[in-house]
Design an enzyme around this catalytic site. Structure first.
Site, mmCIF file in Angstrom:
data_model
loop_
_atom_site.group_PDB
_atom_site.id
_atom_site.type_symbol
_atom_site.label_atom_id
_atom_site.label_comp_id
_atom_site.label_asym_id
_atom_site.label_seq_id
_atom_site.Cartn_x
_atom_site.Cartn_y
_atom_site.Cartn_z
ATOM 1 C CB ALA A 393 7.039 2.297 3.953
ATOM 2 C CG ASP A 444 -5.437 5.173 0.018
ATOM 3 O OD1 ASP A 444 -4.535 4.732 -0.724
ATOM 4 O OD2 ASP A 444 -6.630 4.829 -0.095
ATOM 5 C CB CYS A 515 6.679 -11.259 -1.200
ATOM 6 S SG CYS A 515 5.255 -10.916 -0.150
#
Length: 592
Positions: A393, A444, A515
């Protein structure tokens, strides 16, 4: 002189270079520059210690002899002495010419008629203007502290209280140097008489700033030289200023196109030439061209893609659904976005003054990232229980939009981040959304399946990647990354995707996103998971993206879908086509 002083651009000689009896300050000696000129470039003095006015000043790539305040035979500054009248050495001879006591003609005004600078040469321009100083500080933070340019520069602009014009100049200069530093280093290698790694890193950054002003900005040569040398004097010291001055004067011998032509001519390989001309490492050029081909686009687009990477990105804004509004933003001059609903493109200026940004209800977020969140939110899921998750996030942009979308539908979002610091950023990003709609977990994500009783309906796994798709916004990243980074990240990307699928209930959906368009981080990861698992199918992600985007935004030439060999489609966005980061996404359905 110590080795460190020599490394920082000091005079290469020692104390023995100064003749006995010479009590002048070493600072008055010109710096030995890259062209090899040294202390013999001082203006000659006659046997009486006076300057020889009949000699032309030597050009040492900097100020000549007339720039130094004149001194008398006792080494005092002449402007420290009271002005003399027309008697003595300044009296006129009977024939009207100006001669001194020995009868030598003096082709200058009488002493009492002259004016002198109140500053010695070493005191002149000892600092740069605030805009250039801000750009220099940002560059130093990026290169010495591994800071992110898009984070450190806005903070420095605020701290240095730059006005709108200076902030724009500092931004263009700092980001420009970060993008072009590899090519500018190739230019400097032709102008410096030593390997660049032997220069003080601070001096090298100052040289890069100077080169960018000379070759890529609308700054007059004399202004770029003077300001850069002044910056060096003020921030580094007097010693290296001569080197910087001399090197930058060599740079001015060619313009931007001439330098690029000369550097490109040294290579026969087309990709290396493209790398030089567009400031990309050759391995990245090769990877981007391959990605164009794999995703069904013409490889001839590579030059347009590289050019887009070097353009300043437009600032995209999103209003969190049900919370924020873009009306004040649009009234302030922003334009409606052309890819996703409820988005806008900023008109420029200080983004922190955009209505809603301080409160977090309007956020800066690339339109490609907005589309990722909206695709996941709109995927049909039968018997949706409202359990959503974002496995990676940080820093919280997609999570904030997902949480707002989840809250509208009565769902809740688990936002996971492995780093404690980034978890704090996620909490800040989510603070504008009703706190009942989200929860932040620090840890994690690969451990979530074993510790989470509830299986998720929708999971976003935006994995850590090389960021090759976000080079417009992270200009320094292109020079930090290496091919080995791709291989090092691949196992983590596969493990995170496996963990997300394990944590998803049958019938639920996982959206894998990154990305980076590098095929090793996109299609290769997908094919590996499909080959190993029998409980996954690929959805028609291209159609999901069309449904989530504005009408017609992904039609015809802007189509972003690509067929997956065993069925379904993936989506690859491009800076030169969609005006976004090069986001990749593929939606996977978990079967029983």
């Amino acid at each position: 002189m110590s080795r460190d002083q020599q490394h920082r651009g000091g005079h290469s000689g020692g104390d023995n270079d100064r003749p006995r009896g010479d009590n002048r300050r070493r600072d008055d000696r010109p710096f030995r520059d890259a062209g090899g000129r040294g202390r013999d470039d001082r203006s000659a003095r006659d046997s009486g210690g006076r300057r020889r006015d009949d000699r032309e000043p030597r050009d040492n790539g900097g100020r000549g002899r007339d720039d130094r305040s004149p001194r008398d035979s006792g080494a005092r500054r002449r402007d420290d002495r009271p002005p003399r009248g027309t008697g003595g050495r300044d009296r006129r001879a009977g024939d009207g010419s100006r001669r001194d006591a020995k009868g030598h003609e003096r082709n200058r005004r009488a002493q009492h008629e002259r004016t002198y600078s109140a500053q010695a040469p070493s005191q002149r321009r000892k600092r740069s203007d605030p805009a250039r100083l801000t750009a220099y500080q940002a560059l130093r933070a990026v290169n010495s502290e591994d800071a992110y340019g898009n984070l450190v520069l806005p903070r420095l602009v605020r701290e240095n209280r730059l006005d709108k014009r200076d902030a724009a100049f500092a931004t263009e200069l700092a980001y420009g140097v970060m993008r072009w530093s590899g090519t500018w280093d190739a230019v400097l290698e032709k102008c410096v008489d030593r390997p660049l790694d032997q220069l003080d890193p601070a001096v090298l950054d100052a040289l890069r700033l100077g080169v960018h002003q000379l070759l890529a900005m609308r700054v007059p040569d004399h202004a770029a030289l003077d300001a850069t040398v002044g910056l060096v004097r003020g921030e580094i010291g007097q010693g290296p200023s001569g080197l910087v001055n001399a090197v930058l004067r060599k740079v001015t011998r060619r313009n931007h196109d001439e330098w690029l032509d000369a550097l490109a001519a040294e290579h026969t390989d087309e990709l290396r030439q493209l790398g030089v001309r567009h400031a990309h490492p050759v391995w990245e050029v090769r990877a981007l061209r391959r990605s164009l081909r794999v995703n069904g686009r013409d490889t001839a687009e590579i030059e347009a893609l590289l050019e887009a990477d070097n353009e300043a990105p437009r600032v995209h804004l999103v209003a969190l659904p049900g919370i924020g509004s873009l009306e004040p933003v649009l009234e302030a001059g922003a334009e409606p976005g052309d890819l996703v609903p409820n988005s806008a493109v900023s008109a420029g200026g200080d983004i922190h003054r955009v209505p809603g940004t301080r409160e977090g209800t309007v956020r800066v977020q690339d339109a490609g990232s907005q589309l990722v969140a909206r695709v996941l939110a709109q995927v049909p899921v039968a018997d949706d229980s409202g359990a959503w998750a974002d496995f990676c996030a940080g820093p919280g942009g997609k999570a904030a939009l997902l949480a707002a979308l989840a809250h509208e539908r009565g769902a809740t979002l688990l936002a996971n981040e492995v780093s404690g610091h980034r978890s704090d950023l996620v909490s800040q990003a989510l603070s504008a959304v009703d706190h009942e709609a989200w929860h932040v977990r620090t840890g994690d994500a690969r451990q979530i399946p074993s510790g989470q009783d509830t299986r998720f309906d929708r999971v976003l796994v935006d994995v850590p990647c090389t960021g090759l798709g976000a080079l417009r916004r992270r200009p320094e990243a292109r020079w930090r990354r290496t091919p080995s980074d791709v291989g090092n990240l691949a196992p983590l990307q596969r493990e995170l995707l496996d963990a997300a699928l394990d944590a998803t209930r049958p019938g639920g959906v996982v959206l894998y996103a990154t990305c980076s368009p590098h095929t090793a981080e996109t299609h290769d990861v997908l094919q590996d998971v499909l080959a190993r698992r029998g409980d996954v199918s690929v959805l028609d992600t291209a159609q999901l993206a069309v449904d989530a985007a504005l009408p017609g935004a992904l039609d015809d030439a802007r189509a972003a879908g690509h067929d997956v060999p065993d069925g379904g489609t993936s989506v690859q966005l491009w800076p030169h086509v969609h005006g976004t980061d090069a986001m990749f996404m593929v939606a996977l359905r978990k079967s029983a």
